[in-house]
Motif scaffolding. Sequence first.
Motif, short mmCIF file in Angstrom:
data_model
loop_
_atom_site.label_atom_id
_atom_site.label_comp_id
_atom_site.label_asym_id
_atom_site.label_seq_id
_atom_site.Cartn_x
_atom_site.Cartn_y
_atom_site.Cartn_z
N GLY A 1 2.52 9.24 10.83
CA GLY A 1 2.19 8.39 10.31
C GLY A 1 1.42 6.91 11.27
O GLY A 1 1.37 6.16 10.78
N ALA B 1 -5.23 3.92 8.10
CA ALA B 1 -5.57 3.94 6.16
C ALA B 1 -5.03 3.07 5.21
O ALA B 1 -5.52 1.68 4.80
CB ALA B 1 -4.97 5.71 5.64
N ALA B 2 -3.93 2.53 5.64
CA ALA B 2 -2.90 1.17 5.20
C ALA B 2 -3.79 0.13 5.64
O ALA B 2 -3.36 -1.02 4.46
CB ALA B 2 -1.29 1.83 5.15
N ARG C 1 -13.73 6.88 10.41
CA ARG C 1 -12.71 7.78 11.91
C ARG C 1 -13.74 8.00 11.61
O ARG C 1 -14.54 8.65 12.15
CB ARG C 1 -11.87 8.78 10.76
N TYR D 1 3.08 1.35 2.30
CA TYR D 1 3.53 1.75 4.43
C TYR D 1 4.34 1.67 4.71
O TYR D 1 4.33 0.06 4.49
CB TYR D 1 2.20 2.11 4.65
N THR E 1 0.33 -1.20 0.06
CA THR E 1 0.03 0.24 -0.27
C THR E 1 0.87 1.64 -0.06
O THR E 1 0.18 2.47 0.18
CB THR E 1 -1.26 0.00 0.95
N ASP F 1 -9.03 8.78 16.35
CA ASP F 1 -7.76 9.91 15.58
C ASP F 1 -7.77 10.81 16.82
O ASP F 1 -8.91 11.31 17.24
CB ASP F 1 -8.04 10.28 14.65
N THR G 1 -1.77 7.80 12.08
CA THR G 1 -2.69 7.93 11.06
C THR G 1 -3.25 7.06 9.86
O THR G 1 -4.06 6.73 9.27
CB THR G 1 -3.74 9.72 11.06
N ALA G 2 -1.69 7.21 8.93
CA ALA G 2 -1.48 6.43 8.32
C ALA G 2 -1.52 5.24 8.09
O ALA G 2 -1.76 4.16 6.67
CB ALA G 2 -0.16 7.22 7.09
N ARG H 1 6.72 7.44 -1.82
CA ARG H 1 4.65 8.13 -2.34
C ARG H 1 4.98 9.18 -3.08
O ARG H 1 4.66 9.63 -3.52
CB ARG H 1 5.47 8.99 -0.97
N ALA I 1 5.23 13.84 7.63
CA ALA I 1 3.91 14.11 6.41
C ALA I 1 4.58 15.69 6.16
O ALA I 1 4.75 15.91 4.89
CB ALA I 1 2.70 14.13 7.76
#
Length: 288
Positions: free
Chosen positions: A45, A51-52, A63, A16, A14, A131, A47-48, A207, A238
């Motif tokens: 990373g 998602a991953a 979320r 990540y 993905t 979150d 929160t990411a 990325r 980020a």
Amino acid sequence: MNGPEEVRARLEETGYLVDDGLAVACFLALRLHRPLFCEGDAGVGKTALAAALAEALGAPMIRLQCHEGIDASQALYDWDFPRQLLHLRAAEAAGAVDADRLEGELYDRRFLIARPLLRALETCPSVLLIDEIDRADDEFEAFLLELLSEFSVTIPELGTVRARVPPVVVLTSNRTREVHDALKRRCLYHWFDHPDFARELAIVRRRLPGVSQRLAEQVTALVQTLRSEDLLKPPGVAETIDWAEALDALGASEVDAELAVATLGSVLKYREDAERARGLLPAALQGA
């Protein structure tokens, strides 16, 4: 997934990248159905990861963004009062006289608004991202602890809703305050630190594959230097990605001092930090 190595491979597909500790933590969270509590500075990373995981599992990510004063009605469920009122008026206009039946109709499932926590319990599979739990208050933490212990909730008018399979739960905290031990004990814990140069460069290259190698190396080195200074808000990964993307959008294949200063708003968000960085960048670029 059959082990940490498969978790690592699926997440890397993905885009990540994970280290050994995080791969093990994710595997245990999946295997033991335990929430994963991710703590660390903003932009590293956390929160990411949710998602991953959702992408790797082929599951929707649901979320819940925490904030000061958040309560159960905002996080779990609420009744759609405008629709209930319209139904009541329509029933009265039609001459409905059975009060008990009408009351029962008002609290039908179709008038229930499912907020993120209830949606996660009813969606299988799903990844639930809670979150910035550190922004919520103590009462919400206590409520959350009970829900995550049973993965069920009782709605007085409808009964108990229980997750057929518990969602994968990722909680994040930027450590603006300490989260209570009771909630942490319910979870697996992983501290997110800023990556070293090689790892951060690999993340940027993954990325932003279209960015030149030289530009990615320079930006990563500059961010690593900025983090070593006494800044109000050190940049996270980020921000490294944002800075490289901004420079690439300007057509740069490498960084010079003038361009770096002009794009500082991509990586630093406080005036004091930007002023300090302007004096550091020329020397930092010589070593980048």
